[in-house]
Structure formats: structure tokens, C-alpha cells
Write an enzyme that holds these catalytic residues in place. Structure first.
Site, PDB file in Angstrom:
ATOM      1  N   ASP A  88     -10.365  -6.503  -1.445  1.00  0.00           N
ATOM      2  CA  ASP A  88     -10.422  -6.953  -0.045  1.00  0.00           C
ATOM      3  C   ASP A  88      -9.931  -5.838   0.865  1.00  0.00           C
ATOM      4  OD1 ASP A  88      -7.722  -7.288  -0.995  1.00  0.00           O
ATOM      5  OD2 ASP A  88      -7.297  -8.631   0.685  1.00  0.00           O
ATOM      6  N   GLU A 152      -5.021  -9.167  -1.389  1.00  0.00           N
ATOM      7  CA  GLU A 152      -3.843  -8.324  -1.186  1.00  0.00           C
ATOM      8  C   GLU A 152      -3.506  -8.200   0.295  1.00  0.00           C
ATOM      9  OE1 GLU A 152      -1.130  -5.000  -0.716  1.00  0.00           O
ATOM     10  OE2 GLU A 152      -3.100  -5.190   0.206  1.00  0.00           O
TER      11      GLU A 152
HETATM   12  N1  BES Z   1      -2.061  -0.134   0.129  1.00  0.00           N
HETATM   13  C1  BES Z   1      -1.251  -0.774   1.102  1.00  0.00           C
HETATM   14  C2  BES Z   1       0.223  -0.458   0.960  1.00  0.00           C
HETATM   15  C3  BES Z   1       0.589   0.992   1.092  1.00  0.00           C
HETATM   16  C4  BES Z   1      -0.082   1.846   1.915  1.00  0.00           C
HETATM   17  C5  BES Z   1       1.647   1.473   0.393  1.00  0.00           C
HETATM   18  C6  BES Z   1       0.271   3.180   2.012  1.00  0.00           C
HETATM   19  C7  BES Z   1       2.012   2.787   0.506  1.00  0.00           C
HETATM   20  C8  BES Z   1       1.326   3.648   1.311  1.00  0.00           C
HETATM   21  C9  BES Z   1      -1.467  -2.280   1.016  1.00  0.00           C
HETATM   22  O1  BES Z   1      -2.832  -2.598   0.954  1.00  0.00           O
HETATM   23  C10 BES Z   1      -0.937  -2.926   2.261  1.00  0.00           C
HETATM   24  O2  BES Z   1      -1.490  -2.703   3.302  1.00  0.00           O
HETATM   25  N2  BES Z   1       0.098  -3.747   2.149  1.00  0.00           N
HETATM   26  C11 BES Z   1       0.587  -4.502   3.259  1.00  0.00           C
HETATM   27  C12 BES Z   1       1.410  -5.662   2.810  1.00  0.00           C
HETATM   28  C13 BES Z   1       0.641  -6.899   2.508  1.00  0.00           C
HETATM   29  C14 BES Z   1       1.584  -7.997   2.087  1.00  0.00           C
HETATM   30  C15 BES Z   1      -0.230  -7.354   3.642  1.00  0.00           C
HETATM   31  C16 BES Z   1       1.469  -3.654   4.137  1.00  0.00           C
HETATM   32  O3  BES Z   1       2.165  -2.759   3.654  1.00  0.00           O
HETATM   33  O4  BES Z   1       1.464  -3.906   5.333  1.00  0.00           O
HETATM   34 MN    MN Z   2      -3.833  -1.474  -0.422  1.00  0.00          MN
HETATM   35 MN    MN Z   3      -3.627  -2.434   3.059  1.00  0.00          MN
END
Ligand code: BES
Ligand code: MN
Ligand code: MN
Length: 456
Positions: A88, A152
Site C-alpha cells: 500500500d 502499513e
Molecule cells: N517506510 C516508512 C517509515 C520510514 C521511512 C522509516 C523512512 C524510516 C525512514 C513507513 O511506510 C511509514 O511511513 N511509517 C509511518 C507510520 C505508520 C504507522 C503510518 C510513519 O513513520 O509515519
Molecule cells: Mn514504508
Molecule cells: Mn510510509
């Protein structure tokens, strides 16, 4: 794994074409309007896993979007790698800021521009192609399981239930995740820490209906003004968060670890230039690198209310809203912080407004170990293909399922990302380097090789 090179060279154009097909499907999990597309993406990933040679490939139904599972067990006595990724993507809004349409991928200046190119379709798909290369060349050195989810970006709400119901099936020696960044294309790094998250929405109500701002203005509180006052009171002059108890459990990072962190290459001048800023702002006493990795934060992600259409409308609104996120560090509990926020926010609400707080989602911070076979194998693999040993580094983003895997499966993860912080993930013009995509596909097989060898 040198012997994969001819296969890689003769198939690399197809590897890119297939990724483009994946990027063309707008799998936005947050918006129900894209439901059919998200489901179509799951089908696409399933078909690609089968084509690559995976077995037992299924769409595992959940209360939300399905998890794509597939595996290849060559010998139960060999170690098993569980590859996690997500199919996603974030919403592409605002569309008018994209230089090319978000779901029509193009390569420009060596970058693949499309929503999801770096986060996470491009990075997830590297694993499918690395697996295909190993399998087609009879050089898969250990067992592989794939678990690719579709929720995710909305907090992986149904993943824990799925994982709990399939503990035996998902049993593995390591979870391998490519969903993070490296420092630069000539400075590889491995992410060793992620922040947690507490995400809430607040609603502030003033009068029971929208009012004429001339007839009533000055006589009653404007809930947007009040919301802004309340929000600005959440930080003090040193940019510390003003919520009682907020810092109680924060992990104290030792001076020696901070000194170690400070050695990683970082230019504040380039950072400001990249973002078009004359200055930065953050918690007193910490460097920018520290502020975005080992320190907790509070940010408004969106704020609205009143009239935001064309032209002017004189209105004193009844309601004001904001979405507020707090990034958390090890030892802080998202549940506890959510409660502290809610209690505090209600306690500072003046009598002339009513406040409602809704918890949207949360997750815990993670620190991944560097003294494991899996970490060492990942480090050696990057050293092999980049010609430089990767630097362990904590990041500010969140992947809440990392702690969930530790808790439920008792399995640690390796954050084997190949993106760059400048890839504009979640922003307009998200991109992923063709270099990074291919580098990932070439590096992953070395991880498998070293992991198998070192596990003996
Ligand atoms: N891939 C990201 C997280 C990320 C990005 C970690 C860059 C380290 C470096 C992940 O898809 C993401 O966006 N996570 C969200 C949290 C989620 C619970 C919606 C975030 O970090 O905002
Ligand atoms: Mn991600
Ligand atoms: Mn993300």
C-alpha cells in the site's frame, strides 16, 4: 553470488518494467475510493511471487486488506528469512504539485518518479527480484517466507491478529525489511532504531453553530483561535514538550553513543539548502540528527475548521480540528503517552470550549541489535556491493510492526533499506533511484549467502 551477474544484466530492464506495472496501480490504503486498486495490487504481488518461483502463495484475508504470503522452503534444517514489505502507499495529494502524474511512473535524471516508488513498492519488489535471481540460478542458500501487507500506511491494524494466528507458519530466524534509507549512495548505512508513534485527532467546539463573525465576534471564543492557543502551549521556549510526565520514560542515550552518532556524515548547511530554510528549529541541547532520531516530538499534521473555500466568508466557526502526532523513543509507551496527552489537553481547555480527543493509531519505538548474525550478514553484504561498510544509524520514522514481531514472533528484524531521506516519501514527486533499486537487487543475495554461511 557473482554468478548471478549475467542473469541480472540480461533481465534488469524487465525488473524495471515490472516495477512500473506495480507502481501504476494506485494502492492508497487510507482512501476507500481506491479499494479495488488496493486489492488488485495484492493480486499483482501474488502473481509476481508465483512467477518468481515462490510456493504456497496465498492472499491471507484479514479484516482489512489481505496479506500476501508465499514461501520457498528448500530444507527445514537451513535458516529461514522472513521478508516483510508493504504494497500500500500514501495518498498522492496534493496532485497539482507533482511534475508528472503520481501513478504514471517515469524515469527522470536517474530516478523513478511515482507514489510508492521508494515507500515501499520499489524496495519491496527488490526482494521479489533478488529471490527470482537466486532461485533461477540454483543459488538460494536458505529458506524464504514473504509477508507483504497492504495496511502499513494506515497503522497495520489487522497485522497483529494475522501474525498471532500464524505463528508457526511465520517462524523464521530473522525478519528482513527494506523500508528505510541509507545516508547517501556512497555512504551506506543500516537503520538500527525507529521511533514510535502516538497519533490523535482533537475537536474543539465553541458555540453550537457557525456564527456571523461581526454580530458575535468579540463576544464568544473562536474555537480555531483557542485551538491555536492550546497547541502553542504544548511547547516551551526550549522546544520541550509541555505535557506533564511526557519525558518520564525517555531512554537516556549515553554521551559515548551520542559521540558515536555525531561521527556519521551530516551537513546542516546542505540540510537547510535542500529544504529551502534559513534556519532550523528543535529541542535545545540536541543536534539536528539527534532531534530527528533519539528525541521525542509533537507535531500538528493538519488543522482545519471554518471557511476554507474560494474568497472570503465572514464566519465565526463552531468547531476546529487538528491531527496531532507524537514521535516516541525507546521505553515510552504509545498508550501511556496517548493518555497523558488526552488528560493534559482536556485540562488546559478553557471553560468556553469543549474538547474531544480521538486516538487514531500508535506504535512503539524499536532498537534493532547489531551483534547478531543477521546484522553482520547485512553489513557484509552492503560492504561487498558498496565497497564501504555501512554505518549503523537510528532514524526518525516509524515501523510499528518491528516491535510487534519481537513481541509475538520473538524474532528480531534487520532494517535493510536502500532509499534516501531525500526521496520525498509521503510528499509530491516521490522518487527512488534506479541505482538504489538495482543496488538492492544485487545486495540482497549476498545477505542470503552470508546469513546462511554464518548460521552454520
Ligand atoms: N517506510 C516508512 C517509515 C520510514 C521511512 C522509516 C523512512 C524510516 C525512514 C513507513 O511506510 C511509514 O511511513 N511509517 C509511518 C507510520 C505508520 C504507522 C503510518 C510513519 O513513520 O509515519
Ligand atoms: Mn514504508
Ligand atoms: Mn510510509
Amino acid at each position: 553470488m557473482e554468478k548471478l551477474q549475467p542473469y541480472f544484466e540480461s533481465n534488469k530492464q524487465r525488473f524495471l518494467d515490472e516495477l512500473f506495472d506495480l507502481l501504476r496501480i494506485p494502492s492508497v490504503s487510507a482512501d476507500p475510493k481506491f479499494k479495488d486498486d488496493v486489492l488488485r495490487t495484492a493480486e499483482f504481488v501474488k502473481a509476481q511471487l508465483i512467477a518468481a518461483g515462490a510456493e504456497n502463495v496465498v492472499l491471507e484475508q484479514t479484516k482489512g486488506y489481505p496479506v500476501v504470503y508465499g514461501d520457498k522452503i528448500i530444507d527445514p534444517k537451513l535458516p529461514t528469512v522472513l521478508v516483510y514489505g508493504h504494497y500500500d502507499v500514501q495518498p498522492a495529494d496534493p496532485y497539482d504539485l507533482w511534475h508528472s502524474p503520481p501513478f504514471e511512473p517515469v524515469v527522470k535524471d536517474g530516478n523513478i518518479y511515482a507514489r510508492g516508488s521508494a515507500d515501499d513498492k520499489g524496495q519491496m519488489y527488490m526482494h521479489v527480484k533478488a529471490f527470482e535471481m537466486m532461485l533461477k540460478n540454483n543459488s538460494l542458500p536458505c529458506n524464504v517466507k514473504f509477508m507483504i501487507e497492504g495496511e502499513e500506511e494506515v497503522g497495520s491494524e489487522n497485522l497483529e491478529t494475522y501474525v498471532k494466528a500464524h505463528i508457526q507458519k511465520l517462524k523464521s530466524d530473522v525478519v528482513l525489511i527494506s523500508d528505510t534509507s541509507i545516508i547517501a549512495n556512497d555512504t551506506p548505512s543500516i537503520t538500527t532504531g525507529l521511533r514510535g508513534l502516538a497519533y490523535l485527532e482533537v475537536e474543539v467546539t465553541g458555540p453550537n453553530k457557525d456564527l456571523h463573525s461581526g454580530v458575535y465576534g468579540g463576544g464568544v471564543a473562536n474555537p480555531i483561535n483557542t485551538l491555536c492557543d492550546m497547541i502553542s502551549s504544548l511547547h516551551d521556549a526550549d522546544r520541550k514538550i509541555n505535557i506533564p510526565g511526557f519525558y518520564d520514560d525517555v531512554e537516556i542515550v549515553s554521551d559515548s553513543e551520542r559521540a558515536e552518532m555525531a561521527k556519521a556524515p551530516f551537513s546542516l548547511e546542505d540540510y537547510k539548502k535542500d529544504l529551502g530554510l534559513d534556519d532550523v528549529l528543535g529541542e535545545k541541547g540536541y543536534s539536528t540528527t539527534e532531534r530527528v532520531s533519539i528525541r521525542p516530538t509533537l507535531d500538528v499534521n493538519g488543522i482545519w475548521g471554518g471557511y476554507i473555500g474560494q474568497g472570503a466568508k465572514t464566519v465565526l466557526p463552531s468547531k476546529a480540528y487538528a491531527k496531532i502526532s507524537m514521535r516516541l523513543v525507546p521505553n515510552q509507551s504509545s498508550e501511556k503517552i496517548t493518555k497523558l496527552f488526552e488528560d493534559h489537553f482536556k485540562s488546559i481547555a478553557p471553560k468556553y470550549v469543549k474538547v474531544k480527543v480521538t486516538n487514531l493509531h500508535g506504535g512503539e519505538a524499536a532498537v534493532t541489535p547489531t551483534d547478531t548474525i543477521a546484522y553482520k550478514a547485512a553489513s557484509r553484504a552492503m560492504e561487498k556491493t558498496f565497497g564501504k561498510a555501512p554505518i549503523p544509524q537510528r532514524t526518525g520514522g516509524s515501523i510499528p510492526i518491528v516491535t510487534m514481531f519481537e513481541r509475538v514472533l520473538n524474532t528480531k528484524s534487520v532494517l535493510f533499506g536502500f532509499g534516501l531521506d531525500s526521496d520525498s516519501i509521503h510528499s509530491p514527486n516521490e522518487h527512488y533511484g534506479v541505482f538504489n533499486y538495482y543496488k538492492g537487487i544485487e545486495t540482497i543475495p549476498y545477505f542470503f549467502q552470508y546469513f546462511a554461511e554464518m548460521s552454520k
